[in-house]
Design a protein around this motif. Structure first.
Motif, PDB file in Angstrom:
ATOM      1  N   TRP B 277      79.822  52.935  -8.026  1.00  0.00           N
ATOM      2  CA  TRP B 277      78.821  51.937  -7.600  1.00  0.00           C
ATOM      3  C   TRP B 277      77.456  52.358  -8.109  1.00  0.00           C
ATOM      4  O   TRP B 277      77.130  53.544  -8.183  1.00  0.00           O
ATOM      5  N   GLU B 278      76.654  51.400  -8.421  1.00  0.00           N
ATOM      6  CA  GLU B 278      75.259  51.653  -8.758  1.00  0.00           C
ATOM      7  C   GLU B 278      74.475  51.623  -7.436  1.00  0.00           C
ATOM      8  O   GLU B 278      74.168  50.556  -6.896  1.00  0.00           O
ATOM      9  N   VAL B 279      74.149  52.794  -6.920  1.00  0.00           N
ATOM     10  CA  VAL B 279      73.509  52.881  -5.596  1.00  0.00           C
ATOM     11  C   VAL B 279      72.005  53.097  -5.771  1.00  0.00           C
ATOM     12  O   VAL B 279      71.579  54.004  -6.482  1.00  0.00           O
ATOM     13  N   THR B 280      71.231  52.250  -5.117  1.00  0.00           N
ATOM     14  CA  THR B 280      69.771  52.352  -5.179  1.00  0.00           C
ATOM     15  C   THR B 280      69.279  53.134  -3.960  1.00  0.00           C
ATOM     16  O   THR B 280      69.517  52.727  -2.808  1.00  0.00           O
ATOM     17  N   PHE B 281      68.628  54.252  -4.222  1.00  0.00           N
ATOM     18  CA  PHE B 281      68.045  55.074  -3.160  1.00  0.00           C
ATOM     19  C   PHE B 281      66.544  54.769  -3.077  1.00  0.00           C
ATOM     20  O   PHE B 281      65.845  54.804  -4.082  1.00  0.00           O
ATOM     21  N   ARG B 282      66.067  54.505  -1.908  1.00  0.00           N
ATOM     22  CA  ARG B 282      64.622  54.294  -1.695  1.00  0.00           C
ATOM     23  C   ARG B 282      64.124  55.406  -0.768  1.00  0.00           C
ATOM     24  O   ARG B 282      64.655  55.561   0.354  1.00  0.00           O
ATOM     25  N   SER B 283      63.137  56.159  -1.259  1.00  0.00           N
ATOM     26  CA  SER B 283      62.709  57.324  -0.490  1.00  0.00           C
ATOM     27  C   SER B 283      61.215  57.586  -0.662  1.00  0.00           C
ATOM     28  O   SER B 283      60.583  57.085  -1.605  1.00  0.00           O
ATOM     29  N   SER B 284      60.698  58.364   0.250  1.00  0.00           N
ATOM     30  CA  SER B 284      59.311  58.840   0.203  1.00  0.00           C
ATOM     31  C   SER B 284      59.282  60.223   0.815  1.00  0.00           C
ATOM     32  O   SER B 284      59.937  60.464   1.854  1.00  0.00           O
ATOM     33  N   ASP B 285      58.503  61.120   0.208  1.00  0.00           N
ATOM     34  CA  ASP B 285      58.318  62.461   0.765  1.00  0.00           C
ATOM     35  C   ASP B 285      59.649  63.144   1.061  1.00  0.00           C
ATOM     36  O   ASP B 285      59.852  63.682   2.165  1.00  0.00           O
ATOM     37  N   MET B 286      60.551  63.061   0.107  1.00  0.00           N
ATOM     38  CA  MET B 286      61.848  63.748   0.194  1.00  0.00           C
ATOM     39  C   MET B 286      62.747  63.167   1.284  1.00  0.00           C
ATOM     40  O   MET B 286      63.790  63.732   1.591  1.00  0.00           O
ATOM     41  N   LEU B 287      62.361  62.078   1.867  1.00  0.00           N
ATOM     42  CA  LEU B 287      63.202  61.453   2.891  1.00  0.00           C
ATOM     43  C   LEU B 287      63.672  60.102   2.370  1.00  0.00           C
ATOM     44  O   LEU B 287      62.869  59.305   1.883  1.00  0.00           O
ATOM     45  N   CYS B 288      64.975  59.885   2.505  1.00  0.00           N
ATOM     46  CA  CYS B 288      65.549  58.638   2.023  1.00  0.00           C
ATOM     47  C   CYS B 288      65.590  57.631   3.157  1.00  0.00           C
ATOM     48  O   CYS B 288      66.149  57.916   4.232  1.00  0.00           O
ATOM     49  N   GLY B 289      65.004  56.481   2.947  1.00  0.00           N
ATOM     50  CA  GLY B 289      64.941  55.473   4.002  1.00  0.00           C
ATOM     51  C   GLY B 289      66.113  54.525   3.971  1.00  0.00           C
ATOM     52  O   GLY B 289      66.639  54.145   5.025  1.00  0.00           O
ATOM     53  N   SER B 290      66.551  54.159   2.753  1.00  0.00           N
ATOM     54  CA  SER B 290      67.664  53.217   2.707  1.00  0.00           C
ATOM     55  C   SER B 290      68.338  53.283   1.346  1.00  0.00           C
ATOM     56  O   SER B 290      67.739  53.718   0.352  1.00  0.00           O
ATOM     57  N   VAL B 291      69.580  52.862   1.336  1.00  0.00           N
ATOM     58  CA  VAL B 291      70.353  52.732   0.091  1.00  0.00           C
ATOM     59  C   VAL B 291      71.052  51.392   0.117  1.00  0.00           C
ATOM     60  O   VAL B 291      71.350  50.849   1.187  1.00  0.00           O
ATOM     61  N   SER B 292      71.318  50.860  -1.059  1.00  0.00           N
ATOM     62  CA  SER B 292      72.070  49.606  -1.121  1.00  0.00           C
ATOM     63  C   SER B 292      72.868  49.580  -2.428  1.00  0.00           C
ATOM     64  O   SER B 292      72.451  50.162  -3.432  1.00  0.00           O
ATOM     65  N   TRP B 293      73.988  48.970  -2.355  1.00  0.00           N
ATOM     66  CA  TRP B 293      74.837  48.838  -3.532  1.00  0.00           C
ATOM     67  C   TRP B 293      75.788  47.679  -3.356  1.00  0.00           C
ATOM     68  O   TRP B 293      75.869  47.102  -2.251  1.00  0.00           O
ATOM     69  N   THR B 294      76.487  47.358  -4.427  1.00  0.00           N
ATOM     70  CA  THR B 294      77.474  46.276  -4.379  1.00  0.00           C
ATOM     71  C   THR B 294      78.718  46.719  -5.133  1.00  0.00           C
ATOM     72  O   THR B 294      78.677  47.617  -5.989  1.00  0.00           O
ATOM     73  N   ASP B 295      79.814  46.098  -4.774  1.00  0.00           N
ATOM     74  CA  ASP B 295      81.027  46.249  -5.590  1.00  0.00           C
ATOM     75  C   ASP B 295      81.358  44.869  -6.157  1.00  0.00           C
ATOM     76  O   ASP B 295      80.479  43.989  -6.213  1.00  0.00           O
ATOM     77  N   GLN B 296      82.600  44.614  -6.489  1.00  0.00           N
ATOM     78  CA  GLN B 296      82.925  43.336  -7.124  1.00  0.00           C
ATOM     79  C   GLN B 296      82.751  42.149  -6.157  1.00  0.00           C
ATOM     80  O   GLN B 296      82.530  41.011  -6.588  1.00  0.00           O
ATOM     81  N   GLU B 297      82.875  42.394  -4.873  1.00  0.00           N
ATOM     82  CA  GLU B 297      82.856  41.279  -3.915  1.00  0.00           C
ATOM     83  C   GLU B 297      81.747  41.386  -2.863  1.00  0.00           C
ATOM     84  O   GLU B 297      81.196  40.381  -2.454  1.00  0.00           O
TER      85      GLU B 297
END
Lengths: 163, 321
Positions: B277-297
């Motif tokens: 999966w292509e996972v998008t990590f969103r973070s600030s100051d070494m802390l990750c706030g959220s991730v999101s990804w998709t598969d085929q469905e």
């Protein structure tokens, strides 16, 4: 009916002149004063009041006379409202006051002074009694007396003899 | 004592004519009064003599004043009625979601007796789950997942504290976070998801109502435990994990849109390939706030209210199976 007539005659003889004087002092008009005398006696017959003594009877008649005069005065003003230009400059001089400078001076005073002057100097009521009869405070009566004397003194000058 | 005044007053006496007239009139009045029908006549005669009746005249100023008062009264009455009529629908208005209505069945069993049996929620947590009523169950879930879910999540996340640049430091970290999470409910000021969410005590029932099978995290960081499973807007599954200081929301839905509901500002956005999966990590100051990804469905997201370590977030993503 003789007894009734006798009583009416006795009352007229006893209080008729007083009612006439008081009415005349209040209304400043002999004709109206004579009408007031008639109305006071009719009021006595109508109400048939029972009096404790002569003082009570006299006080009741004085009070009734003042009320009747007050009503006649109201009626007079209702019927005869006109401009100041038409008003006479002095009080009416008639048969009762023609000869007396002092009486004319008193009758030229406003009504509130005339009544207390009459009751105090002629009927010889005290200021307390005058206050009860006229429904005013005793201090007000004293104040009215003082001002009335001042006014009369200013008018009568040497002829002034109110003490 | 004024002698001259007394002397003058002494001269004022009733004339004999006046005396006779008064006595005669008074005697007649007394006779009338003593007669049977004379009393009333006497009273009326006396009163008419003393106080003649005057015709009642309605004065124009009185009419004007009365009309003015009546007009004011009518204005007040009409104003009150108008305000009442307009105020009523406003006060009873409720937020109505857009989109097609989709009904959601309520859980049939008592949610308080939940014990996970599907084996998909094991991870490291002990599912000491006590179901909470997270919303108004009388309100049917409506809308599509891609629209309402996103809108609702966006609406919910607007109230969330910003761990990034815009977040205000807070003394107690846990208190506001639970209220402002993307799946939080019960807040009157944030009517987003709370109106359209249903809590479940079983993944299988959630899947049945959702309409497809759900991949769930097999790994959850220590100290976090599952507190609720929800069907949001009838189209999106949400799992909430809580620790003493943080809350994690795992979401999945049909489609390919970002359903994290994370509208906070992050300094770093990184895309990493995990489990194909292509996972998008969103973070600030070494802390990750959220991730999101998709598969085929489907589309997936994980959101941490206070942020978590990057490797822990990555491990959580890897555990979604």
């Amino acid at each position: 009916m003789t007894a009734v007539n006798d009583r009416i005659e006795a009352q007229v003889d006893a209080y008729g002149d007083m009612i006439l004087r008081l009415s005349y002092t209040y209304l400043n008009n002999s004709a109206d004063a004579e009408d007031a005398v008639q109305e006071v006696f009719l009021k006595i017959v109508e109400k048939m009041p029972v009096f404790q003594d002569e003082t009570h009877e006299k006080a009741w008649i004085v009070r009734t006379t003042i009320n009747i005069c007050k009503n006649k005065r109201k009626l007079f003003w209702r019927k005869n409202v006109g401009s100041l230009d038409e008003a006479p400059e002095t009080a009416v001089t008639d048969q009762y006051s023609a000869d007396s400078e002092v009486l004319q001076a008193v009758l030229h005073l406003p009504e509130k002074y005339r009544t207390v002057i009459y009751l105090y100097y002629y009927e010889e009521y005290s200021t307390r009694e005058i206050a009860d009869l006229t429904g005013k405070k005793e201090s007000t009566v004293r104040s009215l007396m003082k001002r009335a004397r001042e006014k009369l003194k200013a008018v009568l000058k040497e002829a002034y003899d109110f003490e | 004592m004024s002698k001259s005044y007394k002397k003058a007053m002494d001269r004022i006496t009733m004339s004999p004519e006046l005396r006779q007239t008064v006595i005669r009139n008074t005697s007649e009045a007394a006779e009338k009064k003593n007669s049977p029908e004379g009393e009333s006549e006497m009273e009326s005669a006396g009163s008419s003599r003393s106080f003649p009746e005057h015709k009642k005249v309605i004065r124009p100023d009185f009419v004007r004043r009365t009309a003015g008062v009546a007009a004011c009264f009518m204005m007040c009455l009409l104003s009150y009625q108008v305000i009442t009529d307009f105020g009523e629908p406003l006060s009873t208005m409720e937020p109505v979601p857009s989109g097609a209505a989709v009904s959601v069945e309520k859980p049939e069993e008592d949610s308080s007796s939940f014990a996970p049996s599907d084996g998909q929620l094991n991870g490291t947590q002990k599912p000491a789950y006590a179901a909470e009523n997270r919303g108004n169950k009388e309100q049917p879930a409506t809308g599509k997942a891609g629209e309402d879910g996103e809108d609702s999540a966006a609406a919910a996340s607007e109230a969330a504290p910003q761990p990034g640049q815009q977040q205000e430091p807070s003394g107690d970290a846990s208190e506001p976070l639970l209220q402002a999470g993307p799946g939080s409910s019960g807040s009157d000021t944030n009517p987003g998801l709370s109106y359209y969410s249903e809590t479940y005590d079983s993944v299988s029932r959630l899947e049945r109502d959702l309409g497809f099978s759900i991949k769930t995290p097999s790994y959850v960081p220590e100290d976090y435990h599952l507190t609720s499973m929800s069907l949001i807007a009838g189209t999106m599954a949400e799992f909430q994990y809580e620790s003493e200081t943080d809350s994690i929301f795992y979401r999945t839905s049909k489609g390919f849109e970002d359903i994290s509901g994370d509208h906070r500002v992050w300094t770093d956005t990184e895309v990493t390939r995990i489990n194909e999966w292509e996972v998008t990590f969103r973070s600030s100051d070494m802390l990750c706030g959220s991730v999101s990804w998709t598969d085929q469905e489907n589309t997936y997201s994980i959101l941490s209210i206070n942020g978590m370590e990057h490797n822990e977030m990555e491990q959580m993503v890897r555990g979604v199976k």
